[in-house]
Scaffold this motif. Structure first.
Motif, mmCIF file in Angstrom:
data_model
loop_
_atom_site.group_PDB
_atom_site.id
_atom_site.type_symbol
_atom_site.label_atom_id
_atom_site.label_comp_id
_atom_site.label_asym_id
_atom_site.label_seq_id
_atom_site.Cartn_x
_atom_site.Cartn_y
_atom_site.Cartn_z
ATOM 1 N N THR A 199 -7.190 6.722 -1.633
ATOM 2 C CA THR A 199 -6.992 5.912 -0.435
ATOM 3 C C THR A 199 -7.583 6.665 0.746
ATOM 4 N N THR A 228 -6.471 10.030 2.417
ATOM 5 C CA THR A 228 -5.018 10.149 2.571
ATOM 6 C C THR A 228 -4.324 10.347 1.230
ATOM 7 N N ASN A 229 -4.994 10.008 0.131
ATOM 8 C CA ASN A 229 -4.401 10.201 -1.186
ATOM 9 C C ASN A 229 -5.514 10.249 -2.229
ATOM 10 N N ASN A 252 -5.624 10.777 -6.641
ATOM 11 C CA ASN A 252 -4.887 10.962 -7.882
ATOM 12 C C ASN A 252 -5.907 11.092 -9.011
#
Length: 149
Positions: free
Chosen positions: A143, A93-94, A96
């Motif tokens: 995530t 979902t994420n 970085n």
């Protein structure tokens, strides 16, 4: 009992079991030959290797960002599988990324640790280094959404 003395969660899958699961469920990751190797899984952690290959090189002769992103994302997924078992539908979902220095032209090593593993979300970070070197070339955080069973 304090968290410092808590027993680490037991693993649900070994590196070999996860490799077999990935080979069955995600054979596309091996197009052009195997690049990713699970070296170790441990409670809330995984260590992976991406074999150096020219298909991972970008103009300028360095390993591409997308190749490092794939390695970090897969390391997170492997650490989650080790803890939860075969959850094919867990999804990113994420992600970085901080690219910190140019990687050497050699295998990359990703060391992942899960920071939180809840019922619906897992959060972790990944340090990527060129094989044999101490300084990170990339740091990632990610995530995953975990489907309800």
């Amino acid at each position: 009992m304090s968290k410092a003395n808590a027993t680490p969660p037991a693993l649900k899958m070994s590196a070999e079991e996860i490799t077999a699961f990935l080979d069955e469920e995600f054979p596309q990751i091996h197009l052009g030959g195997r690049s990713f190797i699970i070296e170790e899984v441990a409670p809330m952690a995984a260590r992976m290797r991406m074999l150096y290959h020219e298909r991972h090189i970008r103009p300028g002769g360095t390993i591409s960002g997308p190749a490092m992103m794939s390695l970090a994302d897969l390391a997170l997924y492997v650490a989650i599988l080790a803890q939860l078992g075969p959850v094919a539908l867990a999804v990113t979902t994420n992600l970085n990324f901080n690219f910190m220095r140019k990687p050497a032209q050699r295998d990359l090593i990703a060391e992942c640790r899960l920071l939180k593993l809840g019922r619906t979300l897992a959060v972790g970070d990944v340090a990527i280094r060129s094989d044999g070197e101490g300084e990170m070339v990339c740091h990632a955080t990610g995530t995953y959404a975990i489907p309800r069973g």
